[in-house]
Design a protein around this motif. Structure first.
Motif, PDB file in Angstrom:
ATOM      1  N   VAL A   1      54.339  30.633  52.639  1.00 30.87           N
ATOM      2  CA  VAL A   1      53.428  30.964  51.551  1.00 30.87           C
ATOM      3  C   VAL A   1      52.157  30.131  51.692  1.00 30.87           C
ATOM      4  CG1 VAL A   1      53.068  30.886  49.051  1.00 30.87           C
ATOM      5  CG2 VAL A   1      55.292  31.563  49.965  1.00 30.87           C
ATOM      6  N   SER A   2      51.015  30.776  51.617  1.00 33.53           N
ATOM      7  CA  SER A   2      49.746  30.060  51.715  1.00 33.53           C
ATOM      8  C   SER A   2      48.728  30.696  50.790  1.00 33.53           C
ATOM      9  CB  SER A   2      49.227  30.077  53.159  1.00 33.53           C
ATOM     10  OG  SER A   2      49.019  31.399  53.601  1.00 33.53           O
ATOM     11  N   SER A   3      47.710  29.929  50.439  1.00 34.91           N
ATOM     12  CA  SER A   3      46.638  30.433  49.582  1.00 34.91           C
ATOM     13  C   SER A   3      45.557  31.037  50.463  1.00 34.91           C
ATOM     14  CB  SER A   3      46.060  29.302  48.738  1.00 34.91           C
ATOM     15  OG  SER A   3      44.966  29.757  47.986  1.00 34.91           O
ATOM     16  N   ILE A   4      45.257  32.314  50.219  1.00 36.82           N
ATOM     17  CA  ILE A   4      44.229  32.980  51.018  1.00 36.82           C
ATOM     18  C   ILE A   4      42.866  32.893  50.336  1.00 36.82           C
ATOM     19  CG2 ILE A   4      44.563  35.290  50.030  1.00 36.82           C
ATOM     20  CD1 ILE A   4      44.202  36.380  52.883  1.00 36.82           C
ATOM     21  N   ASP A   5      42.868  32.729  49.005  1.00 34.72           N
ATOM     22  CA  ASP A   5      41.621  32.638  48.257  1.00 34.72           C
ATOM     23  C   ASP A   5      41.961  32.215  46.832  1.00 34.72           C
ATOM     24  OD1 ASP A   5      38.932  32.759  47.660  1.00 34.72           O
ATOM     25  OD2 ASP A   5      38.650  34.807  48.386  1.00 34.72           O
ATOM     26  N   LYS A   6      40.947  32.011  46.026  1.00 35.78           N
ATOM     27  CA  LYS A   6      41.155  31.731  44.605  1.00 35.78           C
ATOM     28  C   LYS A   6      39.962  32.261  43.832  1.00 35.78           C
ATOM     29  CE  LYS A   6      39.470  26.937  45.004  1.00 35.78           C
ATOM     30  NZ  LYS A   6      39.337  26.885  46.468  1.00 35.78           N
ATOM     31  N   ALA A   7      40.200  32.529  42.567  1.00 36.91           N
ATOM     32  CA  ALA A   7      39.134  33.052  41.709  1.00 36.91           C
ATOM     33  C   ALA A   7      39.281  32.436  40.332  1.00 36.91           C
ATOM     34  CB  ALA A   7      39.216  34.575  41.621  1.00 36.91           C
ATOM     35  N   ARG A   8      38.148  32.315  39.642  1.00 36.58           N
ATOM     36  CA  ARG A   8      38.183  31.756  38.290  1.00 36.58           C
ATOM     37  C   ARG A   8      38.299  32.897  37.290  1.00 36.58           C
ATOM     38  NH1 ARG A   8      34.117  27.143  35.781  1.00 36.58           N
ATOM     39  NH2 ARG A   8      35.268  26.838  33.831  1.00 36.58           N
ATOM     40  N   GLY A   9      39.465  33.006  36.720  1.00 36.31           N
ATOM     41  CA  GLY A   9      39.708  34.059  35.738  1.00 36.31           C
ATOM     42  C   GLY A   9      40.418  35.255  36.341  1.00 36.31           C
ATOM     43  N   GLN A  10      41.123  35.951  35.484  1.00 36.53           N
ATOM     44  CA  GLN A  10      41.946  37.077  35.913  1.00 36.53           C
ATOM     45  C   GLN A  10      41.120  38.231  36.463  1.00 36.53           C
ATOM     46  OE1 GLN A  10      45.560  38.039  33.557  1.00 36.53           O
ATOM     47  NE2 GLN A  10      44.519  39.971  33.159  1.00 36.53           N
ATOM     48  N   LYS A  11      40.032  38.588  35.789  1.00 43.02           N
ATOM     49  CA  LYS A  11      39.212  39.725  36.216  1.00 43.02           C
ATOM     50  C   LYS A  11      38.666  39.506  37.626  1.00 43.02           C
ATOM     51  CE  LYS A  11      39.254  42.126  32.295  1.00 43.02           C
ATOM     52  NZ  LYS A  11      39.868  43.478  32.205  1.00 43.02           N
ATOM     53  N   ARG A  12      38.188  38.291  37.900  1.00 45.26           N
ATOM     54  CA  ARG A  12      37.641  37.997  39.222  1.00 45.26           C
ATOM     55  C   ARG A  12      38.742  38.007  40.277  1.00 45.26           C
ATOM     56  NH1 ARG A  12      33.329  33.079  37.924  1.00 45.26           N
ATOM     57  NH2 ARG A  12      31.911  34.332  36.636  1.00 45.26           N
ATOM     58  N   ALA A  13      39.920  37.558  39.895  1.00 47.95           N
ATOM     59  CA  ALA A  13      41.042  37.589  40.834  1.00 47.95           C
ATOM     60  C   ALA A  13      41.398  39.029  41.193  1.00 47.95           C
ATOM     61  CB  ALA A  13      42.239  36.868  40.237  1.00 47.95           C
ATOM     62  N   PHE A  14      41.418  39.908  40.181  1.00 46.87           N
ATOM     63  CA  PHE A  14      41.690  41.321  40.441  1.00 46.87           C
ATOM     64  C   PHE A  14      40.655  41.905  41.402  1.00 46.87           C
ATOM     65  CE2 PHE A  14      43.878  42.196  36.069  1.00 46.87           C
ATOM     66  CZ  PHE A  14      44.918  41.374  36.448  1.00 46.87           C
ATOM     67  N   ALA A  15      39.383  41.626  41.123  1.00 47.83           N
ATOM     68  CA  ALA A  15      38.306  42.160  41.963  1.00 47.83           C
ATOM     69  C   ALA A  15      38.431  41.651  43.388  1.00 47.83           C
ATOM     70  CB  ALA A  15      36.951  41.771  41.381  1.00 47.83           C
ATOM     71  N   ARG A  16      38.827  40.384  43.526  1.00 49.84           N
ATOM     72  CA  ARG A  16      38.959  39.813  44.870  1.00 49.84           C
ATOM     73  C   ARG A  16      40.105  40.453  45.639  1.00 49.84           C
ATOM     74  NH1 ARG A  16      37.133  39.061  49.272  1.00 49.84           N
ATOM     75  NH2 ARG A  16      37.756  37.243  50.506  1.00 49.84           N
ATOM     76  N   ILE A  17      41.217  40.740  44.978  1.00 54.06           N
ATOM     77  CA  ILE A  17      42.331  41.423  45.642  1.00 54.06           C
ATOM     78  C   ILE A  17      41.904  42.808  46.109  1.00 54.06           C
ATOM     79  CG2 ILE A  17      44.582  42.497  45.237  1.00 54.06           C
ATOM     80  CD1 ILE A  17      45.312  40.028  43.570  1.00 54.06           C
ATOM     81  N   ALA A  18      41.153  43.524  45.274  1.00 59.25           N
ATOM     82  CA  ALA A  18      40.644  44.844  45.672  1.00 59.25           C
ATOM     83  C   ALA A  18      39.741  44.721  46.891  1.00 59.25           C
ATOM     84  CB  ALA A  18      39.900  45.493  44.508  1.00 59.25           C
ATOM     85  N   GLU A  19      38.889  43.680  46.918  1.00 55.86           N
ATOM     86  CA  GLU A  19      38.018  43.452  48.076  1.00 55.86           C
ATOM     87  C   GLU A  19      38.832  43.178  49.340  1.00 55.86           C
ATOM     88  OE1 GLU A  19      35.535  40.227  46.951  1.00 55.86           O
ATOM     89  OE2 GLU A  19      34.285  41.417  45.584  1.00 55.86           O
ATOM     90  N   LEU A  20      39.880  42.401  49.208  1.00 56.16           N
ATOM     91  CA  LEU A  20      40.731  42.087  50.359  1.00 56.16           C
ATOM     92  C   LEU A  20      41.392  43.349  50.904  1.00 56.16           C
ATOM     93  CD1 LEU A  20      42.362  38.798  49.032  1.00 56.16           C
ATOM     94  CD2 LEU A  20      40.841  38.988  51.019  1.00 56.16           C
ATOM     95  N   LEU A  21      41.867  44.205  50.007  1.00 60.49           N
ATOM     96  CA  LEU A  21      42.501  45.451  50.443  1.00 60.49           C
ATOM     97  C   LEU A  21      41.488  46.393  51.091  1.00 60.49           C
ATOM     98  CD1 LEU A  21      44.944  46.104  47.468  1.00 60.49           C
ATOM     99  CD2 LEU A  21      45.564  45.498  49.820  1.00 60.49           C
ATOM    100  N   GLU A  22      40.271  46.415  50.569  1.00 62.10           N
ATOM    101  CA  GLU A  22      39.223  47.235  51.189  1.00 62.10           C
ATOM    102  C   GLU A  22      38.887  46.721  52.589  1.00 62.10           C
ATOM    103  OE1 GLU A  22      36.102  47.064  48.311  1.00 62.10           O
ATOM    104  OE2 GLU A  22      36.792  48.860  47.234  1.00 62.10           O
ATOM    105  N   ALA A  23      38.872  45.395  52.747  1.00 64.26           N
ATOM    106  CA  ALA A  23      38.625  44.815  54.068  1.00 64.26           C
ATOM    107  C   ALA A  23      39.768  45.136  55.031  1.00 64.26           C
ATOM    108  CB  ALA A  23      38.450  43.303  53.953  1.00 64.26           C
ATOM    109  N   ASP A  24      40.976  45.211  54.505  1.00 67.35           N
ATOM    110  CA  ASP A  24      42.149  45.501  55.337  1.00 67.35           C
ATOM    111  C   ASP A  24      42.217  46.967  55.757  1.00 67.35           C
ATOM    112  OD1 ASP A  24      43.165  42.882  55.148  1.00 67.35           O
ATOM    113  OD2 ASP A  24      44.243  43.340  53.289  1.00 67.35           O
ATOM    114  N   PHE A  25      41.933  47.870  54.814  1.00 72.63           N
ATOM    115  CA  PHE A  25      42.229  49.284  55.032  1.00 72.63           C
ATOM    116  C   PHE A  25      41.038  50.224  54.853  1.00 72.63           C
ATOM    117  CE2 PHE A  25      46.177  47.290  53.419  1.00 72.63           C
ATOM    118  CZ  PHE A  25      46.981  47.506  54.517  1.00 72.63           C
ATOM    119  N   GLY A  26      39.891  49.716  54.425  1.00 71.64           N
ATOM    120  CA  GLY A  26      38.758  50.586  54.175  1.00 71.64           C
ATOM    121  C   GLY A  26      39.075  51.565  53.058  1.00 71.64           C
ATOM    122  N   SER A  27      38.747  52.825  53.284  1.00 70.05           N
ATOM    123  CA  SER A  27      38.997  53.859  52.274  1.00 70.05           C
ATOM    124  C   SER A  27      40.246  54.681  52.578  1.00 70.05           C
ATOM    125  CB  SER A  27      37.786  54.800  52.178  1.00 70.05           C
ATOM    126  OG  SER A  27      37.548  55.411  53.452  1.00 70.05           O
ATOM    127  N   ALA A  28      41.053  54.206  53.512  1.00 71.78           N
ATOM    128  CA  ALA A  28      42.259  54.957  53.903  1.00 71.78           C
ATOM    129  C   ALA A  28      43.247  55.041  52.748  1.00 71.78           C
ATOM    130  CB  ALA A  28      42.922  54.282  55.094  1.00 71.78           C
TER     131      ALA A  28
END
Length: 286
Positions: free
Chosen positions: A198-225
């Motif tokens: 288990v490792s920390s890949i990133d962090k965000a201040r607040g829940q909304k920013r954390a959600f947005a960051r996870i979406a960004e990570l998934l977009e970087a992983d898979f694009g629009s697939a």
């Protein structure tokens, strides 16, 4: 002879799925002081989290013994069935080592393949389910192991915890990090690396920013697939998980979605309010 599929309770596969697919599940144990429970047998997820909130001490967990595995392996070997046994990351637990010891106790009798998933919870539970579905269709040991290795490499895993308290109590982060993180409302975004740690890949201040960051990570992983998405959540405390899952359904074309619950052993270390996401491209099944 159909391949037998064995796993342990930290795969967090719902009981009805295990029973339908004929998956053998060997439980770990959860200990609240002098009280011991078999994970996902004596203590279901909802019961565990109620007990966790009411307890003044953090429960402890323990792995199955080699004898627990040997009993299951022997039953299948004596029936002439090959076995694939898939388990929690060896970097997190000695469960995989117990399984290997049980295999050695067979003294080369039968065909038993023990796999270190290098993952946790439904991150490898979905591998177990895929293996069982293939076994029920008559696939061979080699076909199944090749398939689950492919899926494991293609899947991205992200965890978000609601509180840093349990990561601190479990020794994952220091007291100062937990205290300041909580004060600043820091949400660590966790993953499991290629070695199963288990490792920390990133962090965000607040829940909304954390959600947005996870979406960004998934977009970087898979694009629009289009994606196949699985989520694990803690029962009775799902507000954060529900909101995140809704956001991902809005942002991505999700062709297949599955939801499960984080069981007692994983929940001991992650705490209530945790959500785990496991995604891979839908095109990988073609």
């Amino acid at each position: 002879m159909q391949v037998a599929i064995v796993t342990d309770s930290t795969a967090d596969i719902p009981r009805e799925v295990r029973e339908r697919l004929g998956i053998d599940m060997i439980p770990l144990q959860v200990h609240f002081g002098d009280e011991s429970y078999l994970d996902n047998i004596d203590l279901e997820p909802a019961q565990f989290y109620e007990k966790l909130k009411a307890s003044n001490v953090l429960p402890k967990t323990s792995q199955p013994s080699p004898a627990d595995f040997h009993e299951v392996y022997s039953r299948h070997v004596q029936a002439g069935r090959p076995v694939i046994s898939i388990h929690l990351s060896s970097a997190m637990s000695g469960t995989y080592q117990s399984a290997l010891l049980a295999k050695s106790m067979l003294e080369d009798e039968g065909n038993v393949t023990v796999i270190d998933s290098k993952s946790a919870s439904y991150g490898y539970g979905m591998l177990v389910v895929e293996a069982a579905e293939m076994a029920n269709q008559g696939a061979s040991v080699d076909e199944i192991t090749a398939r689950i290795d492919k899926i494991r490499k293609e899947t991205k895993l992200y965890y978000l915890v609601d509180t840093l308290e349990y990561l601190h109590k479990g020794g994952r982060i220091g007291k100062a990090s937990a205290m300041f993180g909580s004060l600043l409302n820091i949400k660590p975004i966790l993953t499991i690396d290629g070695e199963g740690v288990v490792s920390s890949i990133d962090k965000a201040r607040g829940q909304k920013r954390a959600f947005a960051r996870i979406a960004e990570l998934l977009e970087a992983d898979f694009g629009s697939a289009p994606l196949q998405l699985s989520a694990v959540v803690t029962p009775g405390d799902t507000a954060m998980a529900d909101e995140l899952i809704e956001l991902l359904h809005e942002r991505f074309a999700i062709s297949r979605f599955f939801r499960s619950e984080i069981g007692p052993v994983i929940g001991t270390h992650a705490g209530p309010g945790t959500v785990g996401l496991f995604a891979r491209a839908a095109a990988s099944d073609r």
